[in-house]
Structures are given as structure tokens and as C-alpha cells.
Design a protein around this motif. Structure first.
Motif: not given
Length: 204
Positions: A73-101
Motif C-alpha cells: 500500500f505504501l509503495m503504491a502511495e509513494f508511486d502515486n506521489f512521485r507521478k503527481r509530483t513529476l506532473k506538477e513539476k512539469s506543469e510548473l516549468i511549462k507554465n513558468g516558461g509560458e508566463n515568462a514568454l
């Protein structure tokens, strides 16, 4: 009279022997019974130990199965957290670049208007004023986003963390040794991190 006495003497030892055999049999039976009971007690004790060990084994297996489920259960939770964090980080980078441009687009608009004005005007002063306005607007935008120029004015101490010496020049006097004499290219920091080193001429 004597004959009878002899008869009694003959039969009496046989009676005593019978009694002795009977007592021995009783003793043997008692010993065998005690041994059987002792063996039964030992067997019962061993069975109790086996039952206790089996119960402990069952409890250990149940605990292991529980911990295995919790681990999965903890491994599944950690995997979900990792995927969610990567997605948020990707969106943050994407949106940050978008706002800068997006923030640069008004500067591009000003440049286009300035270029159109140059075509229909020969007034160098007004053209210069328009370019300076655009430049100041752009510099202000950079500062709002954490980009600041590195101080490389003449007389500033040469700092390898901030400056890059492109050439060494004989200092006119001792006070200018190890100092910046001229700036070839301005440097900038982004939130106190060097974005580009200032290329300078250093006195020696």
C-alpha cells in the motif's frame, strides 16, 4: 502329633511365596502405571509446546501478511506521489516558461511600433527616446522576474564568482590593481545565482 506339625511346616513356605509374588506384581503394575502417566505427561507437554509453536507461527504469518499488505500500500502511495509530483513539476516549468514568454510580448509590440515610427521619421532624438523607453521597460520586466545586472563598474573589486577576466591590463596606478577597469559584456544574476558572468578587463 509330630506328623501334623511336619505337614504345617511344608505348606507354610508355599503360602508366603504366593504372597510375595502378589506384592511384586502389584509393585510392577504401580511402576508401569507411574511410567505410563509420566510418559503421557511428557507427551502432553510436548504437544502443548508444538501447539504453542504452531500458534506462534500462525501469528507470525498473519503479522507478516499484514506488513506485506501495508508495504504494498505504501509503495503504491509513494508511486502515486512521485507521478503527481513529476506532473506538477512539469506543469510548473511549462507554465513558468509560458508566463515568462508572455511577459515579453509587450516589449515585442513596442519594438514593432518603434520600427514603424522609424520608417516615417527622421528625428533621431525621438527614435532614441523611444528605444530607451523600450529598453527601460524590458529591464524592469527582467528585474520583476529576479534578473539583475552584476556590478562591474570601473573600480569594483574583481570577483571570480561574478566576473570573468577576458584580459589583463596594466593598471595606471597601484589602487587599480585587481580592480575592474572596463566591462566587455554585462553579467546577470537570477535570484542571486549567476546567470551569466560579467566579462571584464582587470588591472594588474
Amino acid at each position: 502329633m509330630d506328623k501334623n506339625k511336619n505337614h504345617d511346616n511344608v505348606t507354610e513356605p508355599q503360602h508366603v511365596a504366593d504372597n510375595e509374588i502378589s506384592v511384586n506384581d502389584i509393585d510392577n503394575e504401580f511402576v508401569e502405571q507411574q511410567e505410563a502417566e509420566a510418559a503421557k505427561d511428557i507427551a502432553d507437554e510436548e504437544m502443548n509446546k508444538v501447539d504453542a509453536l504452531q500458534q506462534e507461527l500462525d501469528q507470525t504469518r498473519a503479522q507478516l501478511e499484514k506488513e506485506k499488505k501495508e508495504y504494498l500500500f505504501l509503495m503504491a502511495e509513494f508511486d502515486n506521489f512521485r507521478k503527481r509530483t513529476l506532473k506538477e513539476k512539469s506543469e510548473l516549468i511549462k507554465n513558468g516558461g509560458e508566463n515568462a514568454l508572455k511577459g515579453l510580448l509587450p516589449v515585442v509590440d513596442d519594438f514593432e511600433r518603434s520600427l514603424e515610427a522609424i520608417k516615417s521619421s527622421d528625428d533621431a532624438a525621438s527614435i532614441r527616446e523611444g528605444v530607451e523607453l523600450i529598453y527601460n521597460k524590458f529591464v524592469k520586466y527582467l528585474e520583476q522576474n529576479g534578473v539583475k545586472p552584476i556590478d562591474s563598474a570601473p573600480g569594483v573589486d574583481f570577483d571570480t564568482e561574478l566576473h570573468e577576466a577576458v584580459t589583463m591590463f596594466p593598471a595606471p596606478d597601484e589602487s587599480q590593481k585587481g580592480k575592474v577597469i572596463d566591462t566587455v559584456q554585462k553579467g546577470y544574476t537570477l535570484h542571486d545565482k549567476v546567470l551569466r558572468h560579467a566579462k571584464v578587463v582587470v588591472g594588474q
